[in-house]
Design an enzyme around this catalytic site. Structure first.
Site, PDB file in Angstrom:
ATOM      1  CD  GLU A   1      31.142  -8.181  44.567  1.00  9.24           C
ATOM      2  OE1 GLU A   1      30.052  -8.387  45.105  1.00  9.24           O
ATOM      3  OE2 GLU A   1      32.214  -8.603  45.040  1.00  9.24           O
TER       4      GLU A   1
ATOM      5  CB  CYS B   1      38.212  -0.339  45.465  1.00  3.14           C
ATOM      6  SG  CYS B   1      38.962  -1.956  45.512  1.00  3.14           S
TER       7      CYS B   1
ATOM      8  CB  CYS C   1      42.214 -13.648  41.510  1.00  3.04           C
ATOM      9  SG  CYS C   1      43.913 -13.081  41.713  1.00  3.04           S
TER      10      CYS C   1
ATOM     11  CB  CYS D   1      46.442 -15.037  48.208  1.00  6.46           C
ATOM     12  SG  CYS D   1      47.507 -14.035  47.148  1.00  6.46           S
TER      13      CYS D   1
ATOM     14  CB  CYS E   1      42.496 -13.714  48.813  1.00 11.36           C
ATOM     15  SG  CYS E   1      41.621 -12.471  47.851  1.00 11.36           S
TER      16      CYS E   1
ATOM     17  CB  SER F   1      47.116  -3.355  45.154  1.00 13.62           C
ATOM     18  OG  SER F   1      47.502  -4.290  46.126  1.00 13.62           O
TER      19      SER F   1
ATOM     20  CB  SER G   1      49.681  -7.991  48.328  1.00 10.02           C
ATOM     21  OG  SER G   1      48.635  -7.144  47.960  1.00 10.02           O
TER      22      SER G   1
ATOM     23  CG  HIS H   1      49.769 -10.070  52.476  1.00 11.87           C
ATOM     24  ND1 HIS H   1      49.429  -8.798  52.856  1.00 11.87           N
ATOM     25  CD2 HIS H   1      49.016 -10.335  51.371  1.00 11.87           C
ATOM     26  CE1 HIS H   1      48.520  -8.308  52.013  1.00 11.87           C
ATOM     27  NE2 HIS H   1      48.261  -9.218  51.119  1.00 11.87           N
TER      28      HIS H   1
ATOM     29  CG  ASN I   1      38.677  -7.620  56.126  1.00 11.88           C
ATOM     30  OD1 ASN I   1      38.399  -7.024  57.163  1.00 11.88           O
ATOM     31  ND2 ASN I   1      39.257  -7.023  55.106  1.00 11.88           N
TER      32      ASN I   1
ATOM     33  CB  CYS J   1      41.259  -5.991  51.752  1.00 15.51           C
ATOM     34  SG  CYS J   1      41.611  -4.285  51.912  1.00 15.51           S
TER      35      CYS J   1
END
Ligand code: SAH
Length: 339
Positions: free
Chosen positions: A90, A103, A110, A114, A117, A189, A212, A214, A288, A331
């Site tokens: 995407e 983006c 991935c 994390c 995520c 990022s 990132s 966090h 989110n 995100c």
């Protein structure tokens, strides 16, 4: 295969062998990168013979646009693409003020995984090739009939674990012969892959780097980003500092606020102590929520207090306004769909 998947030298060679002028290749790239055509037939200054040769041997793009979704406020649009081998990725278009930011994804799935995520939840499948990264931009640009002003590598995947293709893509995106988007308007990022931040620095590119972060301590970070436990925050920050020194770019830190994990005033104080001597900006992102994950977004009061503390210390803080939540384009919400 897409003509974009071949390297220029090989294409020139093929053209020469078939009796076409190498110069035609420049015309083709101009049509693709500057004029945003969607088919070889639109390349009207090429001979009919060459157009037929192109149509027979190549496709223009290899990514198939399967679906688009637009947020209610019309400021975010998500594009679902199918890759030639059937995987889905995407990209997201984000409109704000005069900016048109795309983006892009850098990997299918991935490997960093994390805990908070969605992108790594189903695993890691493969790196994207440079042309697959570039095509996301070209196809979104074609959709809006405009060149984007900014590119962020904040979609699915960890760009610094796909360094070679990332660098190739950045060089093409910024090259004036191709898309001509200044490297200063490109942000990579990263979850913080120390050795590759160093490798990127040596490449002498001028792209922005965002970490990132966090968490304000190694202890908290290890829990929510276990993959990065081998890197100490102090080492990561000093390598970012070197990167900033070499490239003259500012560093930015992304900090998701997650309820009861990293949103206390105590954490804000530690974050301040960690970053107070660094010229940087901090981007606060209210979490989110992701289906199936137990993390929550803090309430407004908590978020406000966290931000206010940092502002009172004169830190350069902004809060990322959450866009595209209604279409799961924010995100961390980009997830792999099974093929
Ligand atoms: N792998 C790179 C690029 C992804 S960028 C990186 O980690 O930086 C996507 C950004 O969204 C990262 O900062 C990521 O940590 C953040 N993110 C992930 N899940 C999120 C969520 N649920 N809410 C808000 N931000 C999230």
């Amino acid at each position: 295969m897409s003509i974009l998947s071949y390297n220029e030298t090989d294409l020139k060679e093929t053209f020469k062998n078939k009796g076409y002028k190498a110069f035609s290749l420049n015309q083709i790239f101009e049509w693709i990168f500057k004029k945003g055509v969607k088919s070889f037939d639109e390349m009207t200054n090429l001979s009919k013979d060459l157009r037929n040769f192109l149509k027979k041997n190549y496709s223009l793009f290899s990514l198939k646009l399967k679906k688009t979704e637009e947020s209610k406020d019309q400021e975010t649009k998500k594009y679902l693409f199918e890759l030639a081998d059937g995987y889905f990725i995407e990209a997201v278009l984000i409109l704000s003020d005069k900016r048109k930011t795309i983006c892009v994804s850098s990997q299918v799935g991935c490997p960093v995984k994390c805990t908070f995520c969605a992108s790594g939840k189903k695993g890691f499948f493969r790196n994207l090739l440079a042309f697959e990264i570039i095509e996301q931009i070209l196809q979104v640009a074609n959709d809006i009939n405009e060149k984007p002003t900014h590119i962020v590598f904040m979609g699915m995947g960890e760009p610094l674990l796909n360094l070679e293709e990332l660098i190739k893509a950045i060089k093409i995106i910024s090259n004036e012969k191709y898309l001509k988007i200044s490297q200063r308007k490109i942000t990579v990022s990263t979850a913080g892959i120390l050795e590759n931040i160093e490798k990127l620095r040596e490449k002498d590119l001028k792209v922005n780097l965002a970490l990132s972060l966090h968490a304000p301590t190694d202890e908290i970070r290890k829990k929510i980003m276990p993959y990065t436990k081998k890197y100490k925050l102090s080492d990561l920050i000093s390598s970012l500092n070197d990167y900033a020194f070499n490239t003259k770019r500012d560093i930015s830190f992304e900090y998701i606020l997650i309820e009861d994990i990293n949103d206390s005033i105590e954490c804000a104080k530690k974050l301040y102590l960690l970053l107070k001597d660094i010229q940087c900006s901090i981007n606060l992102i209210p979490y989110n929520e992701i289906e199936g994950l137990n993390f929550k977004r803090p309430n407004h009061k908590k978020t406000f207090e966290f931000k206010s503390f940092l502002l009172s210390k004169k830190m350069n803080v902004s809060q990322r306004y959450t866009k595209g939540n209604d279409i799961l384009a924010s995100c961390g919400q980009l997830a792999i769909k099974q093929r």
